[in-house]
Motif scaffolding. Structure first.
Motif: not given
Length: 89
Positions: A31-34, A41-50
């Motif tokens: 939910n934080l990602h979204i 969103g929910y399908a984000a890879r750790p590399a995408d988040v970083l």
């Protein structure tokens, strides 16, 4: 110093609490990602988040570690509270 006998089901209670805490933490992280507008969103890879935000990646790690730890701490506190209360009359 005497040792108390292990209570039946303690390991199962801790394992269940850890899994429940991890599930809640995972839901919060997604939910934080979204909420922060991460495209995947929910399908984000750790590399995408970083890549999107180092602070968000650190928050993810902190939440995913804190969820199970806090859940186990709650169970420990509840179980120790039961022991301190003594026998019920």
């Amino acid at each position: 110093m005497s040792r108390r006998a292990p209570r039946p089901g303690a390991a199962l209670a801790y394992a269940f609490a850890a899994l429940a805490g991890l599930l809640v933490a995972t839901i919060v992280v997604v939910n934080l990602h979204i909420a922060l507008g991460l495209e995947e969103g929910y399908a984000a890879r750790p590399a995408d988040v970083l890549e999107a935000s180092t602070l968000l990646a650190l928050a993810d790690v902190a939440l995913l570690v804190a969820g199970p730890v806090l859940a186990i701490a709650i169970v420990v506190r509840q179980r120790s509270g039961d022991r301190r209360a003594g026998p019920r009359e």
